[in-house]
Scaffold this motif. Structure first.
Motif, PDB file in Angstrom:
ATOM      1  N   PRO A 108      76.292  38.659 109.033  1.00  0.00           N
ATOM      2  CA  PRO A 108      74.877  38.899 108.724  1.00  0.00           C
ATOM      3  C   PRO A 108      74.631  38.890 107.216  1.00  0.00           C
ATOM      4  O   PRO A 108      75.548  39.060 106.409  1.00  0.00           O
ATOM      5  N   VAL A 109      73.375  38.717 106.849  1.00  0.00           N
ATOM      6  CA  VAL A 109      72.940  38.820 105.453  1.00  0.00           C
ATOM      7  C   VAL A 109      72.019  40.039 105.360  1.00  0.00           C
ATOM      8  O   VAL A 109      71.005  40.095 106.051  1.00  0.00           O
ATOM      9  N   ILE A 110      72.411  41.016 104.537  1.00  0.00           N
ATOM     10  CA  ILE A 110      71.639  42.247 104.384  1.00  0.00           C
ATOM     11  C   ILE A 110      70.776  42.121 103.131  1.00  0.00           C
ATOM     12  O   ILE A 110      71.285  41.823 102.046  1.00  0.00           O
ATOM     13  N   VAL A 111      69.469  42.336 103.283  1.00  0.00           N
ATOM     14  CA  VAL A 111      68.520  42.197 102.174  1.00  0.00           C
ATOM     15  C   VAL A 111      67.981  43.575 101.804  1.00  0.00           C
ATOM     16  O   VAL A 111      67.424  44.284 102.654  1.00  0.00           O
ATOM     17  N   TYR A 112      68.168  43.962 100.528  1.00  0.00           N
ATOM     18  CA  TYR A 112      67.692  45.248 100.026  1.00  0.00           C
ATOM     19  C   TYR A 112      66.512  45.037  99.082  1.00  0.00           C
ATOM     20  O   TYR A 112      66.516  44.108  98.261  1.00  0.00           O
ATOM     21  N   HIS A 113      65.520  45.908  99.202  1.00  0.00           N
ATOM     22  CA  HIS A 113      64.366  45.913  98.301  1.00  0.00           C
ATOM     23  C   HIS A 113      64.334  47.276  97.605  1.00  0.00           C
ATOM     24  O   HIS A 113      64.043  48.299  98.237  1.00  0.00           O
ATOM     25  N   ARG A 114      64.639  47.310  96.308  1.00  0.00           N
ATOM     26  CA  ARG A 114      64.684  48.567  95.553  1.00  0.00           C
ATOM     27  C   ARG A 114      63.856  48.445  94.276  1.00  0.00           C
ATOM     28  O   ARG A 114      63.663  47.347  93.744  1.00  0.00           O
ATOM     29  N   ASP A 115      63.377  49.616  93.796  1.00  0.00           N
ATOM     30  CA  ASP A 115      62.728  49.613  92.482  1.00  0.00           C
ATOM     31  C   ASP A 115      63.793  49.768  91.407  1.00  0.00           C
ATOM     32  O   ASP A 115      64.995  49.846  91.698  1.00  0.00           O
ATOM     33  N   THR A 116      63.376  49.795  90.157  1.00  0.00           N
ATOM     34  CA  THR A 116      64.330  49.862  89.055  1.00  0.00           C
ATOM     35  C   THR A 116      65.043  51.204  88.988  1.00  0.00           C
ATOM     36  O   THR A 116      66.032  51.342  88.265  1.00  0.00           O
ATOM     37  N   GLN A 117      64.577  52.201  89.756  1.00  0.00           N
ATOM     38  CA  GLN A 117      65.255  53.493  89.837  1.00  0.00           C
ATOM     39  C   GLN A 117      66.291  53.522  90.951  1.00  0.00           C
ATOM     40  O   GLN A 117      66.960  54.539  91.159  1.00  0.00           O
ATOM     41  N   GLY A 118      66.400  52.423  91.693  1.00  0.00           N
ATOM     42  CA  GLY A 118      67.392  52.355  92.769  1.00  0.00           C
ATOM     43  C   GLY A 118      66.902  52.853  94.109  1.00  0.00           C
ATOM     44  O   GLY A 118      67.666  52.899  95.075  1.00  0.00           O
ATOM     45  N   ARG A 119      65.621  53.205  94.221  1.00  0.00           N
ATOM     46  CA  ARG A 119      65.100  53.727  95.485  1.00  0.00           C
ATOM     47  C   ARG A 119      64.652  52.591  96.396  1.00  0.00           C
ATOM     48  O   ARG A 119      64.023  51.629  95.942  1.00  0.00           O
ATOM     49  N   LEU A 120      64.969  52.713  97.693  1.00  0.00           N
ATOM     50  CA  LEU A 120      64.572  51.710  98.674  1.00  0.00           C
ATOM     51  C   LEU A 120      63.064  51.745  98.871  1.00  0.00           C
ATOM     52  O   LEU A 120      62.469  52.810  99.067  1.00  0.00           O
ATOM     53  N   LEU A 121      62.435  50.570  98.841  1.00  0.00           N
ATOM     54  CA  LEU A 121      61.010  50.479  99.109  1.00  0.00           C
ATOM     55  C   LEU A 121      60.743  50.258 100.596  1.00  0.00           C
ATOM     56  O   LEU A 121      59.670  50.595 101.088  1.00  0.00           O
ATOM     57  N   GLN A 146      55.870  41.708  91.012  1.00  0.00           N
ATOM     58  CA  GLN A 146      56.648  42.763  90.359  1.00  0.00           C
ATOM     59  C   GLN A 146      58.158  42.546  90.504  1.00  0.00           C
ATOM     60  O   GLN A 146      58.945  43.399  90.112  1.00  0.00           O
ATOM     61  N   VAL A 147      58.561  41.402  91.054  1.00  0.00           N
ATOM     62  CA  VAL A 147      59.983  41.129  91.251  1.00  0.00           C
ATOM     63  C   VAL A 147      60.645  40.809  89.916  1.00  0.00           C
ATOM     64  O   VAL A 147      60.108  40.055  89.106  1.00  0.00           O
ATOM     65  N   VAL A 148      61.809  41.401  89.700  1.00  0.00           N
ATOM     66  CA  VAL A 148      62.619  41.055  88.538  1.00  0.00           C
ATOM     67  C   VAL A 148      63.549  39.922  88.957  1.00  0.00           C
ATOM     68  O   VAL A 148      64.524  40.128  89.679  1.00  0.00           O
ATOM     69  N   GLY A 149      63.241  38.686  88.533  1.00  0.00           N
ATOM     70  CA  GLY A 149      64.030  37.537  88.964  1.00  0.00           C
ATOM     71  C   GLY A 149      63.275  36.696  89.982  1.00  0.00           C
ATOM     72  O   GLY A 149      62.035  36.724  90.051  1.00  0.00           O
ATOM     73  N   ASP A 150      64.020  35.960  90.803  1.00  0.00           N
ATOM     74  CA  ASP A 150      63.411  35.042  91.769  1.00  0.00           C
ATOM     75  C   ASP A 150      62.847  35.793  92.966  1.00  0.00           C
ATOM     76  O   ASP A 150      63.460  36.736  93.469  1.00  0.00           O
ATOM     77  N   ALA A 151      61.687  35.325  93.441  1.00  0.00           N
ATOM     78  CA  ALA A 151      61.056  35.929  94.612  1.00  0.00           C
ATOM     79  C   ALA A 151      61.608  35.355  95.908  1.00  0.00           C
ATOM     80  O   ALA A 151      61.331  35.883  96.984  1.00  0.00           O
ATOM     81  N   VAL A 152      62.370  34.250  95.837  1.00  0.00           N
ATOM     82  CA  VAL A 152      63.016  33.642  97.007  1.00  0.00           C
ATOM     83  C   VAL A 152      64.479  33.409  96.655  1.00  0.00           C
ATOM     84  O   VAL A 152      64.788  32.846  95.606  1.00  0.00           O
ATOM     85  N   THR A 163      75.220  40.132 100.893  1.00  0.00           N
ATOM     86  CA  THR A 163      74.180  41.056 100.455  1.00  0.00           C
ATOM     87  C   THR A 163      73.250  40.349  99.473  1.00  0.00           C
ATOM     88  O   THR A 163      73.696  39.696  98.543  1.00  0.00           O
ATOM     89  N   ILE A 164      71.942  40.487  99.731  1.00  0.00           N
ATOM     90  CA  ILE A 164      70.910  39.960  98.836  1.00  0.00           C
ATOM     91  C   ILE A 164      70.109  41.160  98.319  1.00  0.00           C
ATOM     92  O   ILE A 164      69.744  42.049  99.097  1.00  0.00           O
ATOM     93  N   ARG A 165      69.832  41.171  97.020  1.00  0.00           N
ATOM     94  CA  ARG A 165      69.092  42.300  96.434  1.00  0.00           C
ATOM     95  C   ARG A 165      67.859  41.792  95.692  1.00  0.00           C
ATOM     96  O   ARG A 165      67.944  40.853  94.904  1.00  0.00           O
ATOM     97  N   PHE A 166      66.717  42.448  95.964  1.00  0.00           N
ATOM     98  CA  PHE A 166      65.502  42.238  95.188  1.00  0.00           C
ATOM     99  C   PHE A 166      65.187  43.539  94.447  1.00  0.00           C
ATOM    100  O   PHE A 166      65.217  44.624  95.039  1.00  0.00           O
ATOM    101  N   THR A 167      64.903  43.417  93.157  1.00  0.00           N
ATOM    102  CA  THR A 167      64.558  44.577  92.340  1.00  0.00           C
ATOM    103  C   THR A 167      63.117  44.422  91.858  1.00  0.00           C
ATOM    104  O   THR A 167      62.705  43.332  91.450  1.00  0.00           O
ATOM    105  N   TYR A 168      62.369  45.531  91.895  1.00  0.00           N
ATOM    106  CA  TYR A 168      60.945  45.501  91.559  1.00  0.00           C
ATOM    107  C   TYR A 168      60.654  46.453  90.399  1.00  0.00           C
ATOM    108  O   TYR A 168      61.117  47.598  90.394  1.00  0.00           O
ATOM    109  N   GLN A 169      59.899  45.953  89.430  1.00  0.00           N
ATOM    110  CA  GLN A 169      59.438  46.774  88.313  1.00  0.00           C
ATOM    111  C   GLN A 169      58.057  47.289  88.694  1.00  0.00           C
ATOM    112  O   GLN A 169      57.066  46.575  88.668  1.00  0.00           O
ATOM    113  N   LEU A 170      57.998  48.563  89.067  1.00  0.00           N
ATOM    114  CA  LEU A 170      56.765  49.121  89.617  1.00  0.00           C
ATOM    115  C   LEU A 170      56.048  50.009  88.602  1.00  0.00           C
ATOM    116  O   LEU A 170      56.667  50.658  87.767  1.00  0.00           O
ATOM    117  N   ASN A 171      54.717  50.004  88.692  1.00  0.00           N
ATOM    118  CA  ASN A 171      53.924  51.015  88.001  1.00  0.00           C
ATOM    119  C   ASN A 171      53.904  52.210  88.951  1.00  0.00           C
ATOM    120  O   ASN A 171      52.983  52.388  89.745  1.00  0.00           O
TER     121      ASN A 171
END
Length: 335
Positions: A108-121, A146-152, A163-171
């Protein structure tokens, strides 16, 4: 196993390994190739131990003795494990070649969505598919900007988990209006306490259930809408599993909550100045008088203050009176 199998057959195809070998190909330059002299090789792509064709066979045509280039095919969900009838040159008679594949489950491929503090969105997303098949992972639709890097992110399913990781710079936070200071919140279950709303792990101590607290600051996360309550100092809890209360069951009456009456001699000095509030993330408390009643609102850090006088008390504290008539402690103001 597959690589060693392919390497073996590539060695057979290498002309250096056949130098000096007398084959019909050595004579092909001296005789014309006619349709009658052509032979055909049919390449079958089958499941091991079965006659099931995994794709349409490929038919190759050439003169006897010519080199054969067998097209190796990647089939999603299968791996090549065996080749039967392999030949490096076109034989004298037409015949089949069998590329046999074994089914294999892809990791499987596990996709994580976290903010810059490491918290799961959001909870982790699991992508599944056939081995060797391509996959695409996408950023959260509401947070693409708000994605840091590629959105796809793309890749290919393999025999191992990925493992795939997306990081978000959130207000992340915006201030809200806390309850009136004559009210309380009741903690309905044991609650973890955090140093601030961006902390990734709680403090060691837990607030007991059915205890009552005042709320001094309220913050809301703009993406998750999680509400945070400040119970004083560096004590933050989430608002879930709490209940707003107009009275506190453990007190006989509200008078017991009044601050003690403190009387200090003070010296007042008129002045005109503009200061900046420097109270940190909690802001600056407004008082009706030095050690008087606390007003319900707080000034945010960075607020500009118009100062009309200064009060120096004999306990060593200093206070500024603002144009509004409120007082703030001088230690939280920068002139």
């Amino acid at each position: 196993m597959l690589m060693s199998l392919l390497n073996h057959f590539e060695n057979l195809l290498d002309p250096k390994n056949h130098a000096g070998a007398k084959t019909p190909a050595n004579d092909s330059a001296t005789r014309p190739v006619t349709m009658a002299s052509q032979v055909h090789l049919t390449i079958h792509y089958r499941q091991v131990g079965s006659t099931i064709e995994l794709r349409e066979p490929t038919v190759l045509a050439g003169a006897v003795g010519d080199h054969v280039t067998i097209p190796w095919v990647v089939i999603p969900g299968y791996v090549l494990t065996e080749i039967t009838g392999f030949t490096a040159f076109f034989p004298a008679e037409s015949g089949p070649v069998y590329c046999e594949y074994s089914p294999q489950i892809a990791g499987p491929v596990i996709v994580y969505h976290r903010d810059t503090q490491g918290r799961l969105l959001e909870p982790p997303e699991v992508l599944t598919g056939d081995i060797n098949a391509d996959f695409e992972a996408y950023a959260l639709a509401d947070n693409v900007d708000q994605v840091v890097g590629d959105a796809v992110q793309t890749g290919q399913f393999t025999g191992h988990s990925q493992t795939i990781r997306f990081t978000y710079q959130l207000n992340a936070l915006e201030a809200g209006t806390p309850p009136d200071q004559t009210e309380y919140i009741e903690v309905l279950v044991p609650k973890s306490v955090y140093l601030d709303p961006t902390a990734t792990s709680p403090l060691a101590d837990v607030l007991p259930a059915h205890t009552f607290w005042r709320v001094y600051t309220l913050m809301r996360e703009t993406v998750t809408n999680q509400v945070w309550l400040n119970l004083g100092g560096s004590q933050w809890i989430t608002a879930d599993q709490t209940q707003r209360r107009h009275t506190m069951a453990f007190l006989h009456g509200p008078d017991q909550l009044a601050l003690p009456s403190l009387h200090f001699a003070q010296t007042n000095t008129p002045m005109r100045a503009v200061g900046i509030a420097t109270g940190g993330s909690d802001g600056v408390t407004l008082w009706s008088a030095p050690y008087g009643h606390i007003n319900g609102t707080r000034l945010g850090s960075g607020s500009r203050l118009k100062i009309t006088s200064k009060a120096d008390l004999d306990d060593g504290s200093s206070w500024y009176q603002l144009k509004s008539g409120d007082y703030v402690m001088a230690q939280y103001v920068e002139l």
